[in-house]
Design an enzyme around this catalytic site. Structure first.
Site, PDB file in Angstrom:
ATOM      1  N   HIS A 178       1.286  -8.041  -2.543  1.00  0.00           N
ATOM      2  CA  HIS A 178       0.999  -7.086  -1.474  1.00  0.00           C
ATOM      3  C   HIS A 178      -0.512  -7.030  -1.266  1.00  0.00           C
ATOM      4  CE1 HIS A 178       4.961  -4.578  -1.739  1.00  0.00           C
ATOM      5  NE2 HIS A 178       5.187  -5.878  -1.876  1.00  0.00           N
TER       6      HIS A 178
ATOM      7  N   GLU B  60      -2.666  -4.568  -1.198  1.00  0.00           N
ATOM      8  CA  GLU B  60      -3.409  -3.729  -2.141  1.00  0.00           C
ATOM      9  C   GLU B  60      -3.532  -4.396  -3.511  1.00  0.00           C
ATOM     10  OE1 GLU B  60      -1.039  -0.848   0.554  1.00  0.00           O
ATOM     11  OE2 GLU B  60      -0.725  -2.823  -0.352  1.00  0.00           O
TER      12      GLU B  60
ATOM     13  N   CYS C 197       3.074   1.319  -1.032  1.00  0.00           N
ATOM     14  CA  CYS C 197       4.424   1.363  -1.587  1.00  0.00           C
ATOM     15  C   CYS C 197       4.334   1.831  -3.048  1.00  0.00           C
ATOM     16  CB  CYS C 197       5.072  -0.021  -1.499  1.00  0.00           C
ATOM     17  SG  CYS C 197       4.432  -1.201  -2.720  1.00  0.00           S
TER      18      CYS C 197
ATOM     19  N   CYS D 151       2.291  -0.604  -5.283  1.00  0.00           N
ATOM     20  CA  CYS D 151       0.860  -0.574  -4.994  1.00  0.00           C
ATOM     21  C   CYS D 151       0.221   0.742  -5.414  1.00  0.00           C
ATOM     22  CB  CYS D 151       0.622  -0.851  -3.523  1.00  0.00           C
ATOM     23  SG  CYS D 151       1.047  -2.547  -3.048  1.00  0.00           S
TER      24      CYS D 151
END
Length: 156
Positions: free
Chosen positions: A53, A55, A83, A86
Site C-alpha cells: 500500500h 503508506e 486502512c 496501514c
C-alpha cells in the site's frame, strides 16, 4: 512545503499511479519542516504484494533513507484514510500525525472496503471468519521470556 502542498503531492501521486495502471492511493512522509523524506503509491497488483500500500511503501522507504525504524518528527500525508494495516504501520513507525484526503467511506464507494477487517479485529479470534488456532505456546513463550531478560535489546 506547506501541509496543503504535501497533501496535493500525495493526491498527485495517486492520480499518476492510476494513469500508470496502479491503485488510486499515494502517500508522502515529510519532516516537521515540510521536507519530503519519502513517497509511496499503491503497488499491490504491480508487485504481487498485498502489503504494498502507498503508506507502507512510504514508511519502508523513509526508514531506509533515515536509517531508523522510528519516524518520530515526521508526518504522513495520504490520499485516503489509512486502512487497518496501514494505520497499524503508521503507529508502529511512530509518525507524529496523519493527514488524509478521501475517507474510508469514499474508498468503500469504489470497492476498497475495509469495514470487514475493522469488524473482525473487534472479535475474539474464535469468533472471526478466518479460522485461527493457537498452538505450542509453552514452547514459544521461552523466546518472549528470553527477550524480556535481555539487557541489550532495542525497544520499539
Amino acid at each position: 512545503m506547506t501541509t496543503k502542498e504535501l497533501m496535493r503531492e500525495a493526491i498527485s501521486l495517486a492520480n499518476e499511479n492510476v494513469r500508470n495502471g496502479g491503485g488510486p492511493f499515494g502517500a508522502v512522509i515529510a519532516d516537521k519542516n515540510g521536507n519530503i523524506i519519502s513517497t509511496g503509491v499503491n503497488r499491490v497488483t504491480a508487485n504481487h504484494d498485498p502489503t504494498a500500500h502507498a503508506e507502507v511503501s512510504a514508511i519502508r522507504l523513509a526508514g531506509q533513507k533515515l536509517g531508523t525504524f522510528s519516524l518520530e518528527g515526521c508526518s504522513i500525508y495520504t490520499s485516503c484514510e489509512p486502512c487497518p494495516m496501514c494505520l497499524g504501520a503508521i503507529y508502529w513507525a511512530h509518525l507524529d500525525k496523519i493527514y488524509y484526503a478521501n475517507t474510508k467511506e469514499d474508498a468503500k464507494n469504489i470497492d476498497f472496503d475495509d469495514s470487514f477487517i475493522y469488524d473482525e479485529i473487534a472479535l475474539s479470534p474464535d469468533k472471526r471468519k478466518k479460522p485461527s488456532e493457537q498452538m505450542l505456546r509453552e514452547e514459544a513463550i521461552k523466546t518472549f521470556e528470553d527477550w524480556a531478560k535481555k539487557d541489550d535489546k532495542i525497544e520499539y
